[in-house]
Scaffold this active site. Structure first.
Site, PDB file in Angstrom:
ATOM      1  N   SER A  23      40.656  28.267  31.555  1.00 17.63           N
ATOM      2  CA  SER A  23      41.144  27.709  30.286  1.00 17.63           C
ATOM      3  C   SER A  23      41.375  26.201  30.300  1.00 17.63           C
ATOM      4  O   SER A  23      41.409  25.565  31.292  1.00 17.63           O
ATOM      5  CB  SER A  23      42.391  28.400  29.787  1.00 17.63           C
ATOM      6  OG  SER A  23      43.555  27.763  30.205  1.00 17.63           O
ATOM      7  N   THR A  65      34.237  37.848  40.265  1.00 19.85           N
ATOM      8  CA  THR A  65      34.852  36.700  39.566  1.00 19.85           C
ATOM      9  C   THR A  65      35.440  35.766  40.632  1.00 19.85           C
ATOM     10  O   THR A  65      34.724  34.918  41.152  1.00 19.85           O
ATOM     11  CB  THR A  65      35.919  37.145  38.553  1.00 19.85           C
ATOM     12  OG1 THR A  65      36.840  38.003  39.190  1.00 19.85           O
ATOM     13  CG2 THR A  65      35.275  37.851  37.379  1.00 19.85           C
ATOM     14  N   LYS A  85      35.259  45.339  42.628  1.00 21.90           N
ATOM     15  CA  LYS A  85      35.492  43.889  42.537  1.00 21.90           C
ATOM     16  C   LYS A  85      36.951  43.663  42.149  1.00 21.90           C
ATOM     17  O   LYS A  85      37.593  44.547  41.588  1.00 21.90           O
ATOM     18  CB  LYS A  85      34.547  43.226  41.543  1.00 21.90           C
ATOM     19  CG  LYS A  85      34.704  43.626  40.098  1.00 21.90           C
ATOM     20  CD  LYS A  85      35.828  43.001  39.346  1.00 21.90           C
ATOM     21  CE  LYS A  85      35.820  41.486  39.503  1.00 21.90           C
ATOM     22  NZ  LYS A  85      36.990  40.907  38.757  1.00 21.90           N
ATOM     23  N   THR A  88      39.700  41.405  37.101  1.00 22.29           N
ATOM     24  CA  THR A  88      40.295  42.723  36.985  1.00 22.29           C
ATOM     25  C   THR A  88      39.587  43.640  37.952  1.00 22.29           C
ATOM     26  O   THR A  88      38.504  43.336  38.422  1.00 22.29           O
ATOM     27  CB  THR A  88      40.117  43.262  35.565  1.00 22.29           C
ATOM     28  OG1 THR A  88      38.737  43.231  35.245  1.00 22.29           O
ATOM     29  CG2 THR A  88      40.888  42.431  34.576  1.00 22.29           C
ATOM     30  N   GLU A 121      43.432  37.263  46.292  1.00 18.38           N
ATOM     31  CA  GLU A 121      43.576  35.818  46.090  1.00 18.38           C
ATOM     32  C   GLU A 121      44.628  35.222  47.005  1.00 18.38           C
ATOM     33  O   GLU A 121      45.787  35.629  46.994  1.00 18.38           O
ATOM     34  CB  GLU A 121      43.922  35.532  44.631  1.00 18.38           C
ATOM     35  CG  GLU A 121      42.734  35.801  43.726  1.00 18.38           C
ATOM     36  CD  GLU A 121      43.055  35.599  42.277  1.00 18.38           C
ATOM     37  OE1 GLU A 121      42.106  35.549  41.490  1.00 18.38           O
ATOM     38  OE2 GLU A 121      44.232  35.488  41.945  1.00 18.38           O
ATOM     39  N   ASN A 125      45.616  30.483  41.190  1.00 19.43           N
ATOM     40  CA  ASN A 125      46.044  30.984  39.892  1.00 19.43           C
ATOM     41  C   ASN A 125      46.582  29.913  38.957  1.00 19.43           C
ATOM     42  O   ASN A 125      46.777  30.175  37.773  1.00 19.43           O
ATOM     43  CB  ASN A 125      47.064  32.102  40.070  1.00 19.43           C
ATOM     44  CG  ASN A 125      46.385  33.394  40.437  1.00 19.43           C
ATOM     45  OD1 ASN A 125      45.611  33.916  39.655  1.00 19.43           O
ATOM     46  ND2 ASN A 125      46.624  33.868  41.646  1.00 19.43           N
TER      47      ASN A 125
END
Lengths: 391, 391
Positions: free
Chosen positions: B391, B153, B176, B187, B267, B386
């Site tokens: 969305s 992802t 991952k 996740t 991240e 983040n």
């Protein structure tokens, strides 16, 4: 009913002062003094739950066992934490100096410090600062503002509040910091005064009740500092003895106002976030659930983005130490239901989080417990301020 | 002894595939399939502790009660979490489709999903993807890489590992995500395979032991996701039955290698931080203390700055759920003692944190417990990624 402009010396019987004593290299105000002229000397306090307690916390806890205080001396520019026996002697010497210039005993003097952890204070500057403070002591708005300014670290503005009840007593105070939770090496310090004629057990119970609903419900970054201190000084000078419930309500209102100012000035804040949880098995579980959301960096970065990414909230709620059936989980963002019965409903983008205020309502449908925690977003400015600050 | 280039289909008896099935709008790989051709079908798994569990987690936990799996199908581009009974039916239908194309039972098929929470999967794309995956199944390095790529992802690169023990068995796998802790709505997913001939209780015990020392010791941001899944598939095709301790050690080594890759690709990461606590009353308290430091945003922003601000570490340690005497606290940063007996020693700037790796050593002097947690810094890039994602 309220006059919130005057701060810690708003109540009868109090004088305050704030000066630049040279502790901070940049010459900004760095010391404050609050004196209670009585007739009462009743006091109550709450201190950090951190096991690593600063020297001034250890000193103040010790002198407060009497239930009385006549003065509080505060400094910014250094936390005097992790400084060993020498640091404790510095706090003691500061109290002795205050006692000397005021003609009282050191046991009547609380000490508060805030700033970088692990460095000794420049004591010649501190002791000279006490003499300057004593000469500057005065009642009223100007000296209240000076005192509130003397304890600022990364605060961008002083935080003060005051309230005069119709029955004739006043509660006022200041606070500094960006939360109970250590933002930076800054720490939460607050002194609240009142001229209500209340006894020590009443003052103590009222303070603990007020703190439980206000200061302990603010969570900026989860890190309770080594120096957090809130002191309540009672002069009794109004000669009004309110009903304990009335007094607690007034004290809670002043504390809530100070906490809202702390939230609004938290490091890097761009959003004022309220997490309100209902339907928990107990109030404690509701607060714990709200706190889990308030501390989650994925939720906090979504708040920063104004992104109604409620899946992150569901994730955080699922990690909270509380029992509930995930298929009963409801989440509402600024009044728009985005998750009902554990499943997304409607268009999440219908929830408008573009403004300054974000209200997150979570219903666990597991009981009657409820609780609210205030927090902020996690912004670039937070990272900048905390990676650039000090040492 | 090790060949870490080949991943999940490195061990004998395994085939893998990865494809772009059209779940992701950007056309990147989004599905993977791993098949165990036996002779054994022994399997073990560990799943998220989050109370809000994704549909594929509920499905996979159910089928794994048999202790056997023949295939694992995975998708990125959607977590299938908070999707209700319909989402569970989607996971079931995906398993049925895999069973159909492989000629096995759906009860032999685990399902893993990762991506945004709260959205249903585009099932026509998923079911067509299963057919494409089945045709692409192959052993070896290329298909391992395809499978590892199909689950990415926000990962910037695939994470694979493999190890062949001198006695003749191999352990390999992929992972991952950026931690056990939900970075983004991504996740942690991992599939590890082995051709060792071990029975289910041995596989299960080895997996839990390995996870306790590896995956469960990585903490990027404290947010355990709704979808975390680690599956171990055993083919037995090497016909080597290692001593359980030898097998556990090999499995732990592969898991540790995958975790190091997750940490390195977390991240916004700019620092690889190891928090090592000794002298706790118990190992559990040592790990809890290390985790408190790993989760503290003030410590993490100081790591980002390369700032040896050990006072923040002392503050976090003081907030940990562990008992110790603060006057015995020692803190060492990259080999330089900065705090001894609870007091700062020397020049903190002598600790050089300018490099990629930061080792924080904390000694509580309260007992013989020790434990280590891996984490990362809190950078501008973390906030950016983040707050900008989805969305």
């Amino acid at each position: 009913m309220t006059d919130r402009s005057t701060g810690v010396a708003a109540a009868k019987g109090f004088r305050a002062a704030g000066v630049a004593a040279g502790i901070k290299a940049n010459g900004k105000p760095d010391m404050a003094l609050v004196v209670n002229d009585g007739p009462s000397a009743v006091a109550a306090g709450v201190f950090t739950s951190n096991k690593v307690k600063a020297a001034p916390v250890l000193w103040s806890q010790q002198v407060l066992t009497t239930g009385k205080l006549t003065a509080v001396v505060l400094n910014s520019g250094g936390a005097n934490a992790c400084t060993g026996p020498g640091g404790f002697q510095d706090s003691h010497a500061t109290a002795e100096k205050v006692a000397e210039v005021l003609g009282i005993g050191a046991i009547e003097v609380a000490v508060c410090s805030t700033g970088l952890i692990g460095e000794r204070l420049p004591m010649p500057a501190v002791l000279a600062g006490v003499e300057t403070l004593a000469k500057a002591l005065a009642p009223g708005a100007d000296s209240s503002l000076d005192a509130a300014s003397g304890v600022m670290t990364t605060d961008s503005r002083p935080k003060q509040s005051a309230l005069t009840h119709p029955s004739g007593f006043t509660v006022g105070g200041f606070a500094k910091g960006a939360g109970m939770c250590a933002p930076n090496m800054a720490t939460m310090l607050s002194v609240v005064t009142t001229d209500a004629a209340v006894d020590q057990p009443t003052a103590d119970a009222a303070l603990r009740a007020a703190v439980g609903q206000t200061f302990n419900r603010l969570d900026v970054d989860g890190g309770t500092s080594t120096n957090d201190t809130l002191l309540l000084l009672v002069s009794g000078a109004s000669e009004v003895t309110p009903d304990p419930e009335v007094f607690t309500a007034a004290l809670t209102e002043v504390c809530a106002d100070l906490v809202a100012q702390l939230q609004a000035d938290a490091e890097g804040v761009t959003k004022h976030v309220t997490i309100s949880v209902s339907g928990a098995r107990t109030d404690a579980e509701a607060v714990a659930t709200a706190r889990e959301v308030a501390r989650d960096n994925l939720c906090k970065t979504a708040f920063f983005a104004g992104d109604p990414n409620w899946g992150r909230i569901a994730m955080a709620v699922g990690n909270a130490p509380t029992e509930f059936d995930p298929s009963g989980l409801d989440i509402t963002l600024n009044g728009t239901v985005v998750c009902q019965g554990g499943v997304g409903v409607g268009d999440r983008m219908a929830a408008d989080l573009s403004g300054l205020d974000i209200l997150v309502e979570v219903d666990l449908h597991a009981g009657g417990g409820r609780g609210t925690v205030l927090t902020t977003d996690l912004s670039h400015a937070y990272v900048e301020e905390n990676s650039a600050y000090s040492s």
